[in-house]
Design a protein around this motif. Structure first.
Motif, PDB file in Angstrom:
ATOM      1  N   THR A 242       0.827  -1.207   0.000  1.00 34.79           N
ATOM      2  CA  THR A 242       0.000   0.000   0.000  1.00 34.79           C
ATOM      3  C   THR A 242       0.859   1.253   0.000  1.00 34.79           C
ATOM      4  OG1 THR A 242      -1.791  -1.137   1.158  1.00 34.79           O
ATOM      5  CG2 THR A 242      -1.779   1.266   1.260  1.00 34.79           C
ATOM      6  N   ALA A 243       1.932   1.231   0.777  1.00 38.22           N
ATOM      7  CA  ALA A 243       2.834   2.378   0.821  1.00 38.22           C
ATOM      8  C   ALA A 243       3.453   2.636  -0.551  1.00 38.22           C
ATOM      9  CB  ALA A 243       3.925   2.148   1.856  1.00 38.22           C
ATOM     10  N   LEU A 244       3.832   1.572  -1.257  1.00 39.89           N
ATOM     11  CA  LEU A 244       4.408   1.728  -2.587  1.00 39.89           C
ATOM     12  C   LEU A 244       3.390   2.282  -3.567  1.00 39.89           C
ATOM     13  CD1 LEU A 244       6.540  -1.527  -2.926  1.00 39.89           C
ATOM     14  CD2 LEU A 244       7.402   0.814  -2.902  1.00 39.89           C
ATOM     15  N   ILE A 245       2.174   1.792  -3.495  1.00 40.75           N
ATOM     16  CA  ILE A 245       1.129   2.269  -4.396  1.00 40.75           C
ATOM     17  C   ILE A 245       0.879   3.759  -4.176  1.00 40.75           C
ATOM     18  CG2 ILE A 245      -1.320   2.096  -4.950  1.00 40.75           C
ATOM     19  CD1 ILE A 245      -1.103  -0.912  -4.328  1.00 40.75           C
ATOM     20  N   GLN A 246       0.844   4.157  -2.914  1.00 41.38           N
ATOM     21  CA  GLN A 246       0.570   5.554  -2.585  1.00 41.38           C
ATOM     22  C   GLN A 246       1.762   6.469  -2.848  1.00 41.38           C
ATOM     23  OE1 GLN A 246      -0.610   5.353   1.519  1.00 41.38           O
ATOM     24  NE2 GLN A 246      -2.711   4.703   1.052  1.00 41.38           N
ATOM     25  N   SER A 247       2.932   5.905  -2.955  1.00 39.47           N
ATOM     26  CA  SER A 247       4.160   6.705  -3.066  1.00 39.47           C
ATOM     27  C   SER A 247       4.264   7.504  -4.355  1.00 39.47           C
ATOM     28  CB  SER A 247       5.390   5.791  -2.957  1.00 39.47           C
ATOM     29  OG  SER A 247       5.512   4.979  -4.123  1.00 39.47           O
ATOM     30  N   GLY A 248       3.635   7.016  -5.405  1.00 40.56           N
ATOM     31  CA  GLY A 248       3.754   7.679  -6.706  1.00 40.56           C
ATOM     32  C   GLY A 248       4.980   7.270  -7.488  1.00 40.56           C
ATOM     33  N   PHE A 249       5.756   6.321  -6.969  1.00 44.63           N
ATOM     34  CA  PHE A 249       6.972   5.905  -7.662  1.00 44.63           C
ATOM     35  C   PHE A 249       6.672   5.227  -9.001  1.00 44.63           C
ATOM     36  CE2 PHE A 249       9.110   5.311  -3.245  1.00 44.63           C
ATOM     37  CZ  PHE A 249       9.278   6.679  -3.140  1.00 44.63           C
ATOM     38  N   GLY A 250       5.497   4.624  -9.085  1.00 40.73           N
ATOM     39  CA  GLY A 250       5.146   3.941 -10.329  1.00 40.73           C
ATOM     40  C   GLY A 250       5.171   4.861 -11.531  1.00 40.73           C
ATOM     41  N   GLY A 251       4.918   6.146 -11.312  1.00 43.89           N
ATOM     42  CA  GLY A 251       4.987   7.108 -12.408  1.00 43.89           C
ATOM     43  C   GLY A 251       6.382   7.269 -12.961  1.00 43.89           C
ATOM     44  N   TYR A 252       7.391   6.945 -12.140  1.00 47.00           N
ATOM     45  CA  TYR A 252       8.774   7.029 -12.611  1.00 47.00           C
ATOM     46  C   TYR A 252       9.169   5.783 -13.392  1.00 47.00           C
ATOM     47  CZ  TYR A 252       8.966  10.693  -9.024  1.00 47.00           C
ATOM     48  OH  TYR A 252       8.721  11.806  -8.259  1.00 47.00           O
ATOM     49  N   PHE A 253       8.550   4.663 -13.068  1.00 43.61           N
ATOM     50  CA  PHE A 253       8.919   3.413 -13.748  1.00 43.61           C
ATOM     51  C   PHE A 253       8.787   3.555 -15.251  1.00 43.61           C
ATOM     52  CE2 PHE A 253       7.457   0.488  -9.968  1.00 43.61           C
ATOM     53  CZ  PHE A 253       8.426   1.060  -9.177  1.00 43.61           C
ATOM     54  N   ARG A 254       7.634   4.080 -15.687  1.00 42.94           N
ATOM     55  CA  ARG A 254       7.367   4.092 -17.124  1.00 42.94           C
ATOM     56  C   ARG A 254       8.312   5.015 -17.886  1.00 42.94           C
ATOM     57  NH1 ARG A 254       2.811   6.760 -14.958  1.00 42.94           N
ATOM     58  NH2 ARG A 254       2.653   8.974 -15.521  1.00 42.94           N
TER      59      ARG A 254
END
Length: 515
Positions: A242-254
């Protein structure tokens, strides 16, 4: 049928002027994946006036000069290269609001305010080879660097190694898919053998436990590294999903999966301006510096360009054709005899607000303390990202790109004074690297939308503008042809200027051959 009409007919059937020229042997036929661009035929004594000594302008003169075209380049600046620019000790720059800077970096250190990276598939590398520009690896994605976001849940304000975020997210995602497979919850037909192979893949891909749970992995790193003797290392616990999902880091992956954002990229040894200098070495005798274009006019036999020289005296030059590489953000304010459709297209293209700052530090703490060698840390602060140098590893000093930002964020930063930009970069960067304040020495910042003769980082197209205006920009307007990164789908890249140049040079040469 006239030769000109025949070429136009072949161009229509071939799909492009370039293809038509190849079919008619006006260009050397390609051999292999990469080949030199080579015109064939005669120049017929034609004179070409090229506006702008950036990469597009100089490369056009270089290619046309190979078969005898008489080229003259007018450049408003006192240097060649345009946005392909490297600053070093003593470099000066004044923004349109009057803020002036003089670079105080140490001898041997440099900063690329504009382009800095070359993807492996870009045409730019072919010209580096042809012109003898040495290149070296640019580490674009380094999973030892950090993600740092604020106001985003339990990981807010924590710097997180990229590899840990990616390993944990990959682990949790594969765990979810594995559970869905076991419950026949996937909306696709899978045989029993398919499911077994998929589960086997997911277990290895996510480093899942035998019961198909993600419980952490050595892939994400250690709190205590493995060593000699009885030191196997201590693994860190994974972050909560949940912390990872909320972190917004996924936007950097792409952003790290794009074809133009490869893990391993390249850069010229000693600065991006080595490419500009290589072209300048070939066509420098054709460049008139500090020549500010005042008018672009059509004549019955070609073009007439009015400009002022380095002392402000009015001058004129005529030619059979003009290749204009001036950014549209600047060109739209120059009086010209463009057709109404072309002028409307020029006026309708926006440019990206973007800025960078180079920060010199007396110690390469990112290498010594954080073990980061190249790559980029990303953040949702105004600085957006930090670039670590991919050269001169383990040397005493170094320059970080302290921010590289865009649009509203870049505009906000650009509206600050030079001193305030530096303060902001140090304050926000210190949250990722506490060593900033103690180790900092000097800086240089640039806001491209406030740089005269550029007025923006690169052309920024909406879908509507691409559909309705872009096609007109790619067609000649009488004897005037436009070229540059803005006439490509590689906007913002050196390759865009080179690809556009080749298209325009091919089209102009076809016109000459048919006349």
């Amino acid at each position: 049928m006239k030769r000109r009409d025949f070429i136009a007919l072949v161009a229509a059937s071939a799909g492009s002027t370039y293809a038509a020229m190849t079919a008619l042997d006006l260009l050397a036929r390609p051999v292999g994946a990469t080949t030199k661009f080579q015109l064939t035929g005669e120049s017929k004594g034609k004179k070409i006036v090229i506006l702008g000594a950036g990469i597009a302008g100089m490369s056009a003169a270089y290619e046309l000069g190979k078969i005898g075209y008489d080229c003259t380049i007018l450049e408003a600046r006192s240097r060649a290269g345009g946005r392909c620019w490297t600053v070093r000790k003593g470099t000066t720059e004044t923004e349109i609001n009057g803020q002036q800077q003089v670079v105080a970096f140490d001898d041997g250190l440099y900063f690329n305010p504009g382009p800095a990276r070359i993807p492996q598939h870009h045409l730019t590398l072919d010209y580096c080879k042809e012109l003898g520009v040495p290149i070296e690896v640019f580490t674009n994605v380094n999973e030892a660097a950090y993600y740092y976001n604020e106001d985003v849940g339990s990981l807010s304000g924590q710097r997180v190694r990229i590899r840990t975020a990616k390993a944990d997210m990959r682990g949790y995602m594969t765990e979810l898919v594995a559970k869905a497979v076991n419950k026949d919850a996937l909306d696709m037909p899978l045989t029993k053998e398919d499911k077994e192979k998929l589960i086997e893949f997911l277990q290895k891909e996510g480093d899942l436990s035998p019961d198909m749970f993600y419980k952490g992995s050595s892939r994400r790193g250690y709190s205590v590294l493995p060593g000699a003797g009885l030191q196997p290392g201590e693994k860190e616990d994974p972050y909560d999903m949940t912390a990872l999902i909320q972190s917004g880091f996924g936007g950097y992956f792409r952003s790290e999966y794009d074809i133009n954002q490869q893990m391993q990229m390249f850069q010229p040894v000693g600065g991006i301006d080595q490419i500009a200098k290589a072209f300048e070495g070939q066509v420098g005798n054709k460049i008139t510096y500090q020549a500010q274009v005042k008018e672009i006019r059509k004549t019955p036999t070609g073009v007439r360009i009015a400009y002022t020289d380095k002392v402000g005296k009015p001058q004129e030059i005529t030619g059979d054709y003009c290749i204009c590489t001036i950014p549209l953000s600047v060109l739209k304010s120059i009086p010209a005899d463009f057709s109404p459709e072309m002028q409307a297209a020029i006026n309708g293209v926006g440019y990206e607000a973007t800025g960078k700052i180079g920060l010199q530090f007396k110690r390469r703490f990112w290498e010594e303390d954080d073990r980061i060698f190249g790559g980029i840390s990303r953040t949702n602060q105004n600085i957006t990202q930090i670039f670590y140098p991919s050269s001169n590893y383990l040397s005493p000093k170094g320059i970080l790109v302290g921010y590289y930002n865009f649009e509203e964020t870049a505009e906000e930063m650009a509206d600050l004074s030079l001193a305030e930009r530096q303060v902001r970069a140090l304050q926000e960067g210190s949250k990722i690297h506490p060593q900033y304040q103690e180790e900092f020495e000097t800086s240089f910042s640039v806001a491209w939308h406030k740089i005269k003769y550029s007025l923006g980082g690169w052309a920024s197209y909406t879908t509507e503008v691409r559909d309705n205006l872009y096609p007109r920009l790619n067609e000649p307007d009488g004897s005037i042809y436009l070229a540059g990164e803005h006439l490509s789908y590689y906007t913002g890249w050196i390759a865009g200027a080179l690809e556009s140049m080749r298209k325009v040079v091919a089209a102009l040469h076809t016109q000459v051959q048919s006349s």
